[in-house]
Design an enzyme around this catalytic site. Structure first.
Site, PDB file in Angstrom:
ATOM      1  N   ASP A 217       0.758  -1.187   0.086  1.00 25.69           N
ATOM      2  CA  ASP A 217       0.020  -0.117  -0.035  1.00 25.69           C
ATOM      3  C   ASP A 217       0.852   1.264  -0.073  1.00 25.69           C
ATOM      4  O   ASP A 217       2.001   1.289   0.405  1.00 25.69           O
ATOM      5  CB  ASP A 217      -0.948   0.110   1.220  1.00 25.69           C
ATOM      6  CG  ASP A 217      -0.310   0.046   2.332  1.00 25.69           C
ATOM      7  OD1 ASP A 217       0.866  -0.561   2.706  1.00 25.69           O
ATOM      8  OD2 ASP A 217      -0.627   1.096   3.391  1.00 25.69           O
TER       9      ASP A 217
ATOM     10  N   GLU B 100      -0.020  -0.798   5.848  1.00 21.92           N
ATOM     11  CA  GLU B 100       1.055  -0.247   6.717  1.00 21.92           C
ATOM     12  C   GLU B 100       0.740   1.558   7.003  1.00 21.92           C
ATOM     13  O   GLU B 100       1.143   1.774   8.032  1.00 21.92           O
ATOM     14  CB  GLU B 100       2.283  -0.525   6.051  1.00 21.92           C
ATOM     15  CG  GLU B 100       3.748  -0.445   6.796  1.00 21.92           C
ATOM     16  CD  GLU B 100       4.152   0.870   6.860  1.00 21.92           C
ATOM     17  OE1 GLU B 100       4.932   1.323   7.578  1.00 21.92           O
ATOM     18  OE2 GLU B 100       3.889   1.727   6.016  1.00 21.92           O
TER      19      GLU B 100
HETATM   20  N1  BES Z   1       8.969   3.528   5.192  1.00 20.50           N
HETATM   21  C1  BES Z   1       8.612   4.166   6.157  1.00 20.50           C
HETATM   22  C2  BES Z   1       9.301   4.089   7.351  1.00 20.50           C
HETATM   23  C3  BES Z   1      10.746   5.142   7.404  1.00 20.50           C
HETATM   24  C4  BES Z   1      10.404   6.429   7.336  1.00 20.50           C
HETATM   25  C5  BES Z   1      11.883   4.602   6.774  1.00 20.50           C
HETATM   26  C6  BES Z   1      11.312   7.291   7.182  1.00 20.50           C
HETATM   27  C7  BES Z   1      12.780   5.312   6.491  1.00 20.50           C
HETATM   28  C8  BES Z   1      12.718   6.808   6.727  1.00 20.50           C
HETATM   29  C9  BES Z   1       7.177   3.456   6.632  1.00 20.50           C
HETATM   30  O1  BES Z   1       6.231   3.123   5.520  1.00 20.50           O
HETATM   31  C10 BES Z   1       6.362   4.569   7.252  1.00 20.50           C
HETATM   32  O2  BES Z   1       6.035   5.543   6.564  1.00 20.50           O
HETATM   33  N2  BES Z   1       5.959   4.324   8.575  1.00 20.50           N
HETATM   34  C11 BES Z   1       5.087   5.192   9.194  1.00 20.50           C
HETATM   35  C12 BES Z   1       4.547   4.424  10.317  1.00 20.50           C
HETATM   36  C13 BES Z   1       2.970   4.593  10.758  1.00 20.50           C
HETATM   37  C14 BES Z   1       2.043   4.768   9.741  1.00 20.50           C
HETATM   38  C15 BES Z   1       2.903   3.579  11.861  1.00 20.50           C
HETATM   39  C16 BES Z   1       5.658   6.297   9.492  1.00 20.50           C
HETATM   40  O3  BES Z   1       7.094   6.361   9.919  1.00 20.50           O
HETATM   41  O4  BES Z   1       5.249   7.355   9.862  1.00 20.50           O
HETATM   42 ZN    ZN Z   2       7.257   2.217   4.029  1.00 20.05          ZN
END
Ligand code: BES
Ligand code: ZN
Length: 455
Positions: A88, A153
């Protein structure tokens, strides 16, 4: 090695497939994209079958489906990895800021631009192609492989933990692998060993029980938008330190040794400012930018609204104001406890003329992973092989709550084998994935499996 040769001769084909995957608008938060989500799941299923997985299932959850795949060709004594990714994507707005349409993947130079290019379709697809390369050359991967690809996610994975609990036997593995982070630079490989947690609330402030004429009531009725702004301002001091009582009580302070280690990673302030598009930094002055963005807890208003926001002027003293507030958390901070602290504090500081409702949108735990496991060693060697340089260990400021879920429910560690770059613009217009990293990612995944099979 034949598998690497296969990757090198099939780059154009892999790129075309990635473009197909990226053109599916699998936005998990928007109900009108439900059919795109299902299409992305079946598209991925078909690709996994082609890659050689004998068992692939689109498994329903109360929300969007999980795509599960399994290929256990190496026998009981060989290691089993569990690859996690998410198919997603975030909504693409604001649309007008994209240089090319978000779901029409466009190549500019060596980058592919599209929503989800790096987060996480491109990175997830790295593993599918690595397995396919083994299938087409050696017949099968040298270890056992399971995949869990989720479709929720970007909206906080509300159904993932129950899914992992209910399917713990199916998902049993020695280690999880996730490519959903970035390396420090094109020629600067790195491996993430810590992720921050997250708690996210929506605040609703109500003043008068209906909108009022600002000429008749302004000056004598506390405007809820003003009240909300005053409340938000008092959540932090001028140095960026969060003022919510108890917020820092359990925070695990960085050890001097770890601070010294973090300071060793190359960091160019000017480049960082340019990437962020700001003229200067902000925040806790006692900590470096790297520490502030990866190892310190933070608070951000993600959105704020209320009153009249259409074109032209309307004189109104609105009844309600809203804000979405998130907090990044660090080890030992419990998201549920922090949510309660925030809620209590907002109610406590609300001016007398307004009432406050706080809704918990979602929580995610932070995680620190072991750096001395055989899988981490295999990843270390794999990056070194492909990038010609040893990776450095870094902390990441973003959140991938499933890492803590895997530790807690399945009892396994995760290797965060990311291939994005810091300027990929995740969650922002003009998201991209650097295509050389896509191909190097596939080669790294191949070496990783090889090294894990024969340490
Ligand atoms: N891929 C990201 C995590 C990430 C963010 C890795 C920045 C490296 C740099 C992941 O898909 C994400 O966006 N996670 C959310 C988590 C939430 C929705 C629980 C986030 O970090 O905001
Ligand atoms: Zn991600």
């Amino acid at each position: 090695m034949q598998a690497l040769e296969y990757v090198r001769t099939n780059q154009t084909k892999f790129q075309a497939e990635l473009e197909e995957f990226l053109s599916i608008a699998s936005i998990s938060t928007q109900p009108e994209h439900k059919s795109d989500i299902s299409y992305a799941a079946t598209w991925l299923r078909d690709r996994l079958l082609i890659a050689g997985f004998p068992k692939v299932d689109v498994m329903p959850t109360p929300g969007h489906p999980v795509v599960y795949a399994e290929w256990l060709p190496a026998g009981d004594d060989a290691p089993t990895i569990l690859i996690y990714g998410h198919y997603d994507v975030q909504p693409p707005d604001p649309l007008e800021e994209w240089n090319t349409p978000p779901f029409e993947p466009t190549i500019v130079g060596y980058d592919i631009f599209a929503r989800g290019a790096a987060d996480d379709k491109g990175q997830l697809y790295v593993h599918v192609k690595a397995i396919e390369a083994f299938k087409e050359t050696a017949g099968a991967p040298p270890i056992n492989v399971k995949c869990i690809f989720e479709g929720e996610e970007e909206c906080g994975s509300p159904n993932l933990e129950p899914f992992v609990r209910e399917n713990a036997d199916l998902l049993a593995a020695d280690v999880a692998v996730i490519s959903d982070t970035h390396i420090l630079g094109k020629e600067m490989p790195s491996i993430v060993y810590a992720l921050r947690g997250l708690t996210y609330v929506e605040v609703e402030v109500t003043g008068p029980d209906h909108d009022l004429h600002s000429g008749s009531y302004g000056g004598a009725v506390h405007n809820p938008i003003h009240a909300l702004c005053e409340m938000i301002v008092s959540l932090q001091d001028e140095d960026g330190r969060i003022t919510i009582p108890g917020f820092y009580d359990n925070v695990q302070e960085l050890e001097t040794e770890e601070r010294a280690e973090l300071a060793k990673a190359p960091f160019e302030r000017e480049k960082w400012l340019r990437e962020a598009g700001v003229s200067t930094d902000w925040g806790e002055s006692a900590y470096t930018i790297v520490e502030r963005t990866t190892a310190r807890p933070t608070l951000d208003v993600n959105g704020i609204w209320g009153g009249y926001i259409q074109p032209g002027a309307k004189t109104v003293l609105p009844s309600k104001a809203f804000a979405k507030i998130s907090m990044r958390l660090v080890p030992n901070q419990d998201p549920v406890e922090i949510t309660q602290l925030v809620q209590d504090y907002l109610v406590e500081i609300a001016p007398p003329a307004v009432t406050v409702k706080v809704r918990d949108l979602h929580d995610g735990e932070c995680a620190i992973v072991r750096r001395d496991s055989p899988a981490m060693q295999a990843a270390f060697r794999a990056y070194t092989e492909v990038f010609g340089k040893q990776p450095i260990f870094v902390r990441e400021g973003g959140s991938i709550p499933v890492v803590a879920t895997f530790q807690r429910v399945l009892g396994i560690e995760t290797v965060l084998m990311g291939f994005g770059l810091p300027d990929d613009r995740l969650h922002s217009p003009n998201e991209k994935f650097h295509l050389p990293n896509f191909y190097k990612g596939i080669e790294t995944a191949i070496h990783f499996m090889r090294f894990l099979a024969k340490p």
